[in-house]
Design a protein around this motif. Sequence first.
Motif, PDB file in Angstrom:
ATOM      1  N   LEU A 406     -74.153  27.050  -7.815  1.00  9.83           N
ATOM      2  CA  LEU A 406     -74.034  27.338  -9.245  1.00  9.83           C
ATOM      3  C   LEU A 406     -74.951  28.491  -9.652  1.00  9.83           C
ATOM      4  CD1 LEU A 406     -73.884  23.681 -10.591  1.00  9.83           C
ATOM      5  CD2 LEU A 406     -72.008  25.342 -10.581  1.00  9.83           C
ATOM      6  N   GLU A 415     -71.865  25.156 -18.106  1.00 12.67           N
ATOM      7  CA  GLU A 415     -71.056  25.093 -16.877  1.00 12.67           C
ATOM      8  C   GLU A 415     -71.719  24.211 -15.828  1.00 12.67           C
ATOM      9  OE1 GLU A 415     -68.971  29.528 -17.264  1.00 12.67           O
ATOM     10  OE2 GLU A 415     -70.825  29.249 -16.109  1.00 12.67           O
ATOM     11  N   ALA A 419     -70.081  20.936 -14.098  1.00 15.60           N
ATOM     12  CA  ALA A 419     -69.931  20.888 -12.645  1.00 15.60           C
ATOM     13  C   ALA A 419     -70.575  19.637 -12.059  1.00 15.60           C
ATOM     14  CB  ALA A 419     -70.541  22.138 -12.012  1.00 15.60           C
ATOM     15  N   VAL A 433     -66.324  24.991  -5.810  1.00 16.49           N
ATOM     16  CA  VAL A 433     -67.170  25.189  -6.984  1.00 16.49           C
ATOM     17  C   VAL A 433     -66.784  26.482  -7.704  1.00 16.49           C
ATOM     18  CG1 VAL A 433     -69.540  25.496  -7.815  1.00 16.49           C
ATOM     19  CG2 VAL A 433     -69.063  23.882  -5.956  1.00 16.49           C
ATOM     20  N   ILE A 437     -65.537  26.793 -11.617  1.00 14.39           N
ATOM     21  CA  ILE A 437     -66.192  27.639 -12.618  1.00 14.39           C
ATOM     22  C   ILE A 437     -65.199  28.651 -13.197  1.00 14.39           C
ATOM     23  CG2 ILE A 437     -67.988  29.379 -12.987  1.00 14.39           C
ATOM     24  CD1 ILE A 437     -69.045  26.532 -12.779  1.00 14.39           C
TER      25      ILE A 437
END
Length: 460
Positions: A406, A415, A419, A433, A437
């Motif tokens: 991230l 975000e 997540a 991932v 996003i």
Amino acid sequence: MKNPKIVSGFSKKSKRGKLRWLVENFFKHPEEVARELKSFWYGDPQKQKIFDEFSENTITNFYMPYGVLPNLKINDEVYCVPMVIEESSVVAAASAAAKFWLNRGGFKTEVLTTKKVGQVHFDWKGKRKTLEALMPKIKQLIHTETSHITANMRKRGGGILDIELLDMSDLEPNYFQLQMTFETCDSMGANFINSVLEESARSLKQFIGSQEQLPAEERELTIIMAILSNYTPECLVRASVECPIEELGNFCDGDMPAEEFARKFEKALNIARIDTYRATTHNKGIFNGIDAVVIATGNDFRAVEACGHAYAARDGKYRSLSFAECKDGIFKFWLDIPLAVGTVGGLTALHPMAKRSLEMLGQPSAEELMQIIAATGLAQNFAAVRSLVTTGIQKGHMKMHLMNILNHLEATEKEVKEALVYFADKLVSFSSVREFIQLLRSTPEGMPLPLPIMIERKKS
């Protein structure tokens, strides 16, 4: 035409001068890079000066995460252990293992031996028996000529333990060595040992040169080198845990019976004993724990690793450093490893965080630190093998790696929260991932989130 990337007198430049030359010649945005590198300088100039003088040509500091492993019970004493490591899940895994064993007797450790080794390597054209006859005088001379170096160490109970002549001329013409063993108490002892060895080498050369009864060519002794060995198989510590097999059910994940977990665990250790490919990765996992504590306490992790790997191959084949056995309803897991570390001198006395680490551990002796490090390595190994034989290594590792991904994707705070909820029960990978996003970012502000995300949000 002069190449700007070749520099003369670099070491004589000031720190700022070194930095300026570097950024101007190797980076596209020198001012931006210079500001970034300066941002890692220590705020206190006096403390920064200490860091600068640890090494040469320093321009900035390289930061590493400093975490702690709580609840590590060793010989009925509970420690909070400092760990410096960047790899995701290592500290979490070791912490889980420490918590599991906390109420099962904890880790038992003992130092088996503490001898360290140094060598004087030399060329000599005479016969072994000639030198053997002179060895009593050589030993006495070395003890006398090095007494000014060994005095303080001897007061603490250390010093030179033994001096042995080794004839290796069958492997290399005219090659002999003096192999010396030392006790260095709470010091790692590298500088002490090397100083003694170099003085011993000078004394040996002068002594042989003064023996008029020897033929002229035998009075010529050439010192090749005098240096400690980082292979210290007699500086050995053992760490172990054990419990009834039935108690393993609380730590084997899912529905796997404790007996099956124990059997698979033992088999995994046997595989690491016979297969070098597996042993290498297995031992790397052990050193994930060991190195982290060695670094945090200002010790030499390169020396510790080199010694450990050499010890793993001591019978001619590289093998696991740890062992497991299931017998009579009892699960036993243990580790024997050489660890030459210190708690006085060197970085342990200079590095501010190394000093704090030792304070956190209760100002341990070198022997106590050996035991703490070995227990941490065993805890890490237990957690890693447990994951391998149950859920697989990636589930826990990638969960811990999620924040790194991230950060790489420059995720916002919102975000990140989304997540963490979405991947709470899913396999984490960089691509998954990234896709998540991108999906969030492609959803217009005010519009409902994609259905899969809404479902996960409701679950939470």
